[in-house]
Design a protein around this motif. Structure first.
Motif, mmCIF file in Angstrom:
data_model
loop_
_atom_site.group_PDB
_atom_site.id
_atom_site.type_symbol
_atom_site.label_atom_id
_atom_site.label_comp_id
_atom_site.label_asym_id
_atom_site.label_seq_id
_atom_site.Cartn_x
_atom_site.Cartn_y
_atom_site.Cartn_z
ATOM 1 N N GLY A 195 0.864 -1.178 0.000
ATOM 2 C CA GLY A 195 0.000 0.000 0.000
ATOM 3 C C GLY A 195 0.893 1.218 0.000
ATOM 4 O O GLY A 195 1.832 1.279 0.779
ATOM 5 N N SER A 196 0.628 2.154 -0.883
ATOM 6 C CA SER A 196 1.510 3.316 -1.001
ATOM 7 C C SER A 196 1.601 4.075 0.320
ATOM 8 O O SER A 196 0.628 4.202 1.062
ATOM 9 C CB SER A 196 0.979 4.257 -2.086
ATOM 10 O OG SER A 196 1.729 5.459 -2.092
ATOM 11 N N ILE A 230 -2.787 8.076 -1.909
ATOM 12 C CA ILE A 230 -4.202 7.757 -1.697
ATOM 13 C C ILE A 230 -5.129 8.795 -2.333
ATOM 14 O O ILE A 230 -6.278 8.482 -2.645
ATOM 15 C CB ILE A 230 -4.542 7.610 -0.192
ATOM 16 C CG1 ILE A 230 -4.202 8.886 0.580
ATOM 17 C CG2 ILE A 230 -3.828 6.427 0.400
ATOM 18 C CD1 ILE A 230 -4.711 8.848 2.001
ATOM 19 N N GLU A 234 -3.246 2.864 10.228
ATOM 20 C CA GLU A 234 -4.419 3.426 9.539
ATOM 21 C C GLU A 234 -4.740 4.820 10.043
ATOM 22 O O GLU A 234 -5.078 5.710 9.258
ATOM 23 C CB GLU A 234 -5.625 2.496 9.714
ATOM 24 C CG GLU A 234 -5.504 1.204 8.918
ATOM 25 C CD GLU A 234 -6.833 0.500 8.723
ATOM 26 O OE1 GLU A 234 -7.046 -0.054 7.627
ATOM 27 O OE2 GLU A 234 -7.642 0.503 9.664
ATOM 28 N N GLU A 241 -2.860 3.449 3.984
ATOM 29 C CA GLU A 241 -3.824 2.434 3.587
ATOM 30 C C GLU A 241 -3.058 1.171 3.214
ATOM 31 O O GLU A 241 -2.340 1.163 2.215
ATOM 32 C CB GLU A 241 -4.627 2.910 2.365
ATOM 33 C CG GLU A 241 -5.734 3.874 2.714
ATOM 34 C CD GLU A 241 -6.595 4.234 1.506
ATOM 35 O OE1 GLU A 241 -7.495 5.053 1.671
ATOM 36 O OE2 GLU A 241 -6.353 3.685 0.408
ATOM 37 N N ILE A 242 -3.180 0.166 4.054
ATOM 38 C CA ILE A 242 -2.475 -1.088 3.756
ATOM 39 C C ILE A 242 -3.522 -2.048 3.227
ATOM 40 O O ILE A 242 -4.098 -2.855 3.956
ATOM 41 C CB ILE A 242 -1.780 -1.642 5.013
ATOM 42 C CG1 ILE A 242 -0.863 -0.568 5.593
ATOM 43 C CG2 ILE A 242 -0.988 -2.889 4.672
ATOM 44 C CD1 ILE A 242 -0.182 -0.934 6.881
ATOM 45 N N ASP A 243 -3.788 -1.931 1.930
ATOM 46 C CA ASP A 243 -4.894 -2.692 1.352
ATOM 47 C C ASP A 243 -4.440 -3.927 0.592
ATOM 48 O O ASP A 243 -5.248 -4.634 0.012
ATOM 49 C CB ASP A 243 -5.714 -1.777 0.424
ATOM 50 C CG ASP A 243 -4.822 -1.060 -0.588
ATOM 51 O OD1 ASP A 243 -5.356 -0.293 -1.403
ATOM 52 O OD2 ASP A 243 -3.594 -1.265 -0.557
ATOM 53 N N ARG A 244 -3.139 -4.169 0.606
ATOM 54 C CA ARG A 244 -2.649 -5.358 -0.093
ATOM 55 C C ARG A 244 -1.730 -6.158 0.841
ATOM 56 O O ARG A 244 -0.652 -6.591 0.452
ATOM 57 C CB ARG A 244 -1.879 -4.944 -1.345
ATOM 58 C CG ARG A 244 -2.784 -4.473 -2.483
ATOM 59 C CD ARG A 244 -2.003 -3.727 -3.538
ATOM 60 N NE ARG A 244 -2.063 -2.288 -3.329
ATOM 61 C CZ ARG A 244 -1.236 -1.412 -3.875
ATOM 62 N NH1 ARG A 244 -0.256 -1.820 -4.638
ATOM 63 N NH2 ARG A 244 -1.356 -0.131 -3.657
#
Lengths: 153, 116
Positions: free
Chosen positions: A56-57, A93, B31, B36-39
């Motif tokens: 996540g970037s 984001i 968070e 955003e740690i979505d992966r």
């Protein structure tokens, strides 16, 4: 225990106000370069930062990115700041280009436990509305350090 | 530095990241900061990719140490193992500095990486 301030972690030689990199990878390498590690440590650290970006970037919006990780390649918390006048595509984001970069790297084991607090302080600082303008106005590394002192961040 | 050692170091660092993200409290802190740690599932893929590049013997050594220690690999600074903080014997320290083979601390058994 005294509250930590960001100014105590930054040094002039780890601040670069005109990053030359034109891509995410280039900028990550350039930021790692500011830590003055040996070449092999730089390579391992760069790879680790890249892995972190894949989850996540670290571009959190408003032109700010805070690439970070833990790594055996450092034996204490290390930070660096870089500014890219033209901005870099960093998959942020808010989908905007990133111009201001805070690199934060900590060892895997940290008795002082400063990694998350420092990350938190940087993130908090960058969310202030006036910070983009203040970062844009910086003319020297000393200005950056003075800014941190002024804000007592 | 020996290539296997580089990969082991990356593996250790990735495992540390995995542990951080496995903690709900730490995850929520990230968070709140705006990350955003979505992966997150990619961490497992990254670990598997590094493991594929490791010799079986090196990986087994790492795993065996990982059962004993959170950090199977320790840096050596000025002759001191930063895993157990014992000073390595001078002759041993001189030998491993020149060697490309994986070395371990004679006191704690960790794989060691000489920094300076």
């Amino acid at each position: 225990m005294s509250a930590l301030t960001l100014a105590e972690f930054f040094t002039e030689d780890a601040i670069k106000l005109v990053l030359e990199g034109k891509s995410k990878d280039d900028v990550l390498r350039e930021l790692v370069g500011l830590l003055r590690l040996d070449r092999r440590s730089e390579e391992i650290l760069y790879k680790m930062l890249r892995k972190r970006e894949n989850l996540g970037s670290t571009g959190i919006g408003k032109g700010v990115a805070i690439p970070h990780c833990r790594s055996l390649m450092v034996n204490r918390l290390r930070v660096a700041f870089g500014r890219s006048p033209s901005g870099i595509e960093f998959d942020a984001i808010d989908s905007k280009l990133c111009k201001y970069f805070f690199l934060i790297v900590a060892p895997p084991l940290e008795i002082s436990n400063q990694y998350l607090p420092v990350l938190g302080k940087v993130a908090q600082l960058c969310k202030r509305d006036e910070m983009v303008k203040r970062f844009d106005e910086l003319a020297s590394a000393q200005d950056f350090l003075a800014l941190l002192q002024e804000l007592n961040a | 530095m020996e290539r296997q050692l580089e990969r082991l170091i990356l593996l250790q660092d990735l495992c540390a990241l995995k542990r951080d993200l496995a903690s709900q409290e730490t995850f929520e802190q990230f968070e709140e900061m705006g990350f955003e740690i979505d992966r997150a599932e990619r961490i497992e893929q990254a670990i598997n990719e590094v493991v594929k590049e490791l010799d079986e013997e090196a990986y087994e050594m790492f795993n065996w140490l990982a059962e004993k220690y959170t950090r199977p690999i320790a840096a050596v600074h000025r002759g001191v193992c930063y895993g157990c903080f014992i000073t390595l014997p001078t002759s041993y320290y001189d030998r491993i500095r020149e060697s490309d083979e994986l070395a371990t601390c004679e006191h704690c058994g960790r794989i060691i990486y000489v920094v300076d």
